[in-house]
Motif scaffolding. Structure first.
Motif, PDB file in Angstrom:
ATOM      1  N   ALA A 296       0.868  -1.180   0.000  1.00 51.22           N
ATOM      2  CA  ALA A 296       0.000   0.000   0.000  1.00 51.22           C
ATOM      3  C   ALA A 296       0.902   1.226   0.000  1.00 51.22           C
ATOM      4  O   ALA A 296       1.997   1.207   0.567  1.00 51.22           O
ATOM      5  CB  ALA A 296      -0.917  -0.005   1.210  1.00 51.22           C
ATOM      6  N   ALA A 298       0.979   5.570   0.452  1.00 51.09           N
ATOM      7  CA  ALA A 298       0.246   6.729   0.975  1.00 51.09           C
ATOM      8  C   ALA A 298       1.074   7.986   0.817  1.00 51.09           C
ATOM      9  O   ALA A 298       2.299   7.961   0.950  1.00 51.09           O
ATOM     10  CB  ALA A 298      -0.111   6.515   2.451  1.00 51.09           C
ATOM     11  N   THR A 354      -2.859  -4.062   2.698  1.00 44.82           N
ATOM     12  CA  THR A 354      -3.944  -3.584   1.848  1.00 44.82           C
ATOM     13  C   THR A 354      -4.164  -2.103   2.147  1.00 44.82           C
ATOM     14  O   THR A 354      -3.606  -1.551   3.105  1.00 44.82           O
ATOM     15  CB  THR A 354      -5.235  -4.365   2.129  1.00 44.82           C
ATOM     16  OG1 THR A 354      -5.648  -4.097   3.486  1.00 44.82           O
ATOM     17  CG2 THR A 354      -5.010  -5.867   1.955  1.00 44.82           C
ATOM     18  N   SER A 355      -5.002  -1.466   1.339  1.00 49.78           N
ATOM     19  CA  SER A 355      -5.293  -0.055   1.587  1.00 49.78           C
ATOM     20  C   SER A 355      -6.003   0.110   2.926  1.00 49.78           C
ATOM     21  O   SER A 355      -5.791   1.108   3.632  1.00 49.78           O
ATOM     22  CB  SER A 355      -6.146   0.517   0.453  1.00 49.78           C
ATOM     23  OG  SER A 355      -7.347  -0.229   0.296  1.00 49.78           O
ATOM     24  N   ARG A 356      -6.830  -0.863   3.320  1.00 47.70           N
ATOM     25  CA  ARG A 356      -7.511  -0.781   4.619  1.00 47.70           C
ATOM     26  C   ARG A 356      -6.497  -0.915   5.759  1.00 47.70           C
ATOM     27  O   ARG A 356      -6.574  -0.185   6.755  1.00 47.70           O
ATOM     28  CB  ARG A 356      -8.575  -1.887   4.723  1.00 47.70           C
ATOM     29  CG  ARG A 356      -9.358  -1.859   6.029  1.00 47.70           C
ATOM     30  CD  ARG A 356     -10.090  -0.536   6.203  1.00 47.70           C
ATOM     31  NE  ARG A 356     -10.799  -0.465   7.468  1.00 47.70           N
ATOM     32  CZ  ARG A 356     -12.068  -0.852   7.624  1.00 47.70           C
ATOM     33  NH1 ARG A 356     -12.744  -1.368   6.587  1.00 47.70           N
ATOM     34  NH2 ARG A 356     -12.662  -0.740   8.783  1.00 47.70           N
ATOM     35  N   VAL A 387      -4.400   7.402   0.426  1.00 54.54           N
ATOM     36  CA  VAL A 387      -3.929   6.015   0.450  1.00 54.54           C
ATOM     37  C   VAL A 387      -4.412   5.272  -0.789  1.00 54.54           C
ATOM     38  O   VAL A 387      -5.573   5.426  -1.209  1.00 54.54           O
ATOM     39  CB  VAL A 387      -4.435   5.293   1.721  1.00 54.54           C
ATOM     40  CG1 VAL A 387      -3.953   3.841   1.743  1.00 54.54           C
ATOM     41  CG2 VAL A 387      -3.967   6.028   2.977  1.00 54.54           C
ATOM     42  N   VAL A 388      -3.531   4.442  -1.366  1.00 52.55           N
ATOM     43  CA  VAL A 388      -3.911   3.552  -2.458  1.00 52.55           C
ATOM     44  C   VAL A 388      -3.268   2.192  -2.223  1.00 52.55           C
ATOM     45  O   VAL A 388      -2.308   2.064  -1.471  1.00 52.55           O
ATOM     46  CB  VAL A 388      -3.453   4.094  -3.827  1.00 52.55           C
ATOM     47  CG1 VAL A 388      -4.079   5.447  -4.116  1.00 52.55           C
ATOM     48  CG2 VAL A 388      -1.940   4.171  -3.902  1.00 52.55           C
ATOM     49  N   GLU A 389      -3.845   1.211  -2.887  1.00 47.81           N
ATOM     50  CA  GLU A 389      -3.231  -0.116  -2.910  1.00 47.81           C
ATOM     51  C   GLU A 389      -2.662  -0.335  -4.299  1.00 47.81           C
ATOM     52  O   GLU A 389      -3.400  -0.300  -5.285  1.00 47.81           O
ATOM     53  CB  GLU A 389      -4.267  -1.181  -2.562  1.00 47.81           C
ATOM     54  CG  GLU A 389      -3.678  -2.573  -2.397  1.00 47.81           C
ATOM     55  CD  GLU A 389      -4.719  -3.557  -1.882  1.00 47.81           C
ATOM     56  OE1 GLU A 389      -4.592  -4.762  -2.227  1.00 47.81           O
ATOM     57  OE2 GLU A 389      -5.650  -3.135  -1.170  1.00 47.81           O
ATOM     58  N   ALA A 403      -2.394   8.252  -5.263  1.00 44.41           N
ATOM     59  CA  ALA A 403      -2.278   8.632  -3.853  1.00 44.41           C
ATOM     60  C   ALA A 403      -2.364  10.147  -3.694  1.00 44.41           C
ATOM     61  O   ALA A 403      -2.991  10.651  -2.750  1.00 44.41           O
ATOM     62  CB  ALA A 403      -0.961   8.110  -3.282  1.00 44.41           C
ATOM     63  N   VAL A 420      -9.043   7.107   0.900  1.00 47.44           N
ATOM     64  CA  VAL A 420      -8.511   5.971   0.151  1.00 47.44           C
ATOM     65  C   VAL A 420      -9.023   6.034  -1.278  1.00 47.44           C
ATOM     66  O   VAL A 420     -10.216   6.268  -1.524  1.00 47.44           O
ATOM     67  CB  VAL A 420      -8.928   4.639   0.813  1.00 47.44           C
ATOM     68  CG1 VAL A 420      -8.484   3.461  -0.058  1.00 47.44           C
ATOM     69  CG2 VAL A 420      -8.339   4.529   2.198  1.00 47.44           C
ATOM     70  N   SER A 422      -9.610   3.782  -4.509  1.00 47.80           N
ATOM     71  CA  SER A 422      -9.693   2.380  -4.920  1.00 47.80           C
ATOM     72  C   SER A 422     -10.393   2.306  -6.259  1.00 47.80           C
ATOM     73  O   SER A 422     -10.729   3.331  -6.869  1.00 47.80           O
ATOM     74  CB  SER A 422     -10.461   1.568  -3.874  1.00 47.80           C
ATOM     75  OG  SER A 422     -11.821   1.966  -3.845  1.00 47.80           O
TER      76      SER A 422
END
Length: 455
Positions: A296, A298, A354-356, A387-389, A403, A420, A422
């Motif tokens: 991930a 950020a 992960t993004s979470r 934030v991104v994954e 991001a 985030v 997504s």
């Protein structure tokens, strides 16, 4: 510990020479007897020929008297020749011994220098030192104490001992060690004697003798090679020279490696915060990609940083940046990557997350930051996060753009929050609106300020 400094010619050299002279003179004993007999015969003939009026008897008596006078002279000359042969043989043996010892030292220095030059890090240097100590002092208890980067504390870095037990020097810093303070080899015959290092007394193994050889890096003594033995033990002077060679060469290599590491660190880190700089962070992200490690990503930005700088000065702004960097390093995982991307903007990489996962970790940072700010005595400030994954095979620039877009939305939507990005678009994970209201902040006013989102 008594250090045996060998004289130019030792008793062993003389013994070797005497043995050589005896072997070479075994065939000359009969020759000496024959020489005496020949001298007797010649003297008799001369007496008869030149003193005929004395008769045979008196002539032989004169000859015997001549032999009695010359025989001790001949044996004396022979003894002098033997003594000279022994002296010359001893000198030759001593010279040969010194040549062998010098050859050994040169070979030891060359082999040690070659191996240390190939060492790419301190662990390899220390491994070389351990093996060199085992070869130089087989069966002895030896340890190497080295200071950390602060030069305030000594740590036991190498132990060479048949029973894996170190000599047990208890010094904690270079200032406590006489050898380190004086930058000279220290030799102590008996730990109970007057005038010896007090750190030798009271050890579990009891009385001992010791040799301590200082280790210097770039002209500064940072450690010591320490070995012990029985009280009044004789320690070969050549071995002391080997220890000094080892200390000098190992110290020089460690110094070079530390300079190289410091230079690389300076090139790879941001000078203000100590975080990775942008280039170094991007190189590490590429390495994660090559290893096919998911992550991930950020972007973080301090809210209203320009206003803080303008109101309180650049020194306060620098302190705020350093505090935020320290908060990130403290609260994130050891294998998470944090870099300063420029100005008040930071990039965070969380391998395997992960993004979470990343949003939850950064929420801990977001809610903890105000307490750190107050304890540091700084003006209140907050941070926003996007934030991104990272998708498999996604270009790094594309990841950073997504991001940054999420960070833009966090700024636009009121700051002090985490957004985030997504496949389903932008969504807010955490925000500080209620906290901001409780602290007298005005989210509506911040929304109006969002015309310059990265501030």
């Amino acid at each position: 510990m008594a250090i045996e400094i060998e004289p130019l010619i030792t008793e062993n050299d003389r013994a070797v020479a005497r043995a050589n002279v005896r072997r070479s003179s075994r065939g000359s004993t009969l020759g000496g007897v024959f020489l005496v007999a020949l001298t007797d015969a010649v003297a008799s003939l001369l007496a008869v020929a030149f003193v005929p009026h004395l008769g045979t008897g008196p002539a032989l008596a004169v000859a015997a008297f001549a032999v009695a006078l010359t025989t001790p002279l001949l044996f004396g000359i022979s003894r002098l020749a033997t003594t000279r042969a022994i002296r010359e043989g001893a000198a030759s043996a001593a010279n040969e011994r010194r040549m062998v010892a010098e050859a050994h030292r040169r070979e030891f220095e060359t082999r040690l220098a070659n191996e240390l030059e190939m060492a790419e890090g301190e662990p390899e240097v220390l491994d070389t030192v351990e093996r060199a100590l085992a070869g130089t002092l087989p069966g002895a208890r030896v340890e190497v104490l080295l200071a950390d980067n602060s030069h305030a504390h000594l740590a036991r870095m190498v132990v060479s001992s048949p029973d894996a037990e170190p000599p047990g020097c208890p010094v904690n810093s270079p200032d406590e060690c006489p050898a380190a303070r004086r930058s000279q080899v220290q030799r102590f015959d008996d730990s109970d004697a007057l005038g010896v290092c007090p750190k030798l007394r009271g050890r579990p193994q009891g009385r001992c003798s010791a040799v301590c050889v200082p280790v210097s890096i770039m002209g500064r003594t940072v450690g010591v090679i320490h070995t012990t033995d029985a009280p009044n033990a004789v320690f070969d002077g050549a071995r002391v020279q080997d220890l000094q060679t080892l200390a000098n060469q190992a110290g020089a290599r460690l110094g070079m490696l530390r300079i190289m590491a410091e230079t690389q660190l300076q090139a790879a880190t941001d000078g203000l915060t100590g975080l990775l700089n942008r280039r170094s962070l991007e190189n590490k992200i590429r390495a994660l990609r090559n290893e096919q490690t998911s992550f991930a990503f950020a972007m973080a930005d301090l809210d209203h940083f320009k206003a803080l700088n303008d109101a309180h000065g650049h020194e306060t702004g620098d302190r705020a940046l350093r505090l935020f960097a320290q908060t990130l390093r403290t609260l994130l995982r050891d294998d998470d990557l944090v870099g300063r991307y420029g100005g008040e903007e930071f990039a965070i990489v969380l391998p395997g997350a992960t993004s979470r996962d990343a949003a939850d970790a950064l929420e801990h940072v977001r809610v903890t930051l105000p307490g750190h700010v107050r304890r540091a005595g700084l003006p209140d400030y907050t941070a926003s996060f996007g934030v991104v994954e990272a998708a498999i095979g996604e270009d790094l620039e594309a990841v950073a753009r997504r991001a940054d877009a999420a960070l833009f939305h966090a700024k636009r939507d009121g700051r002090d929050r985490i957004v985030v990005h997504s496949d389903h678009g932008m969504h807010e994970e955490h925000n500080g609106a209620s906290q901001a209201a409780g602290n007298g902040h005005h989210p509506d006013r911040e929304l109006a300020d969002a015309a310059t989102p990265h501030s």
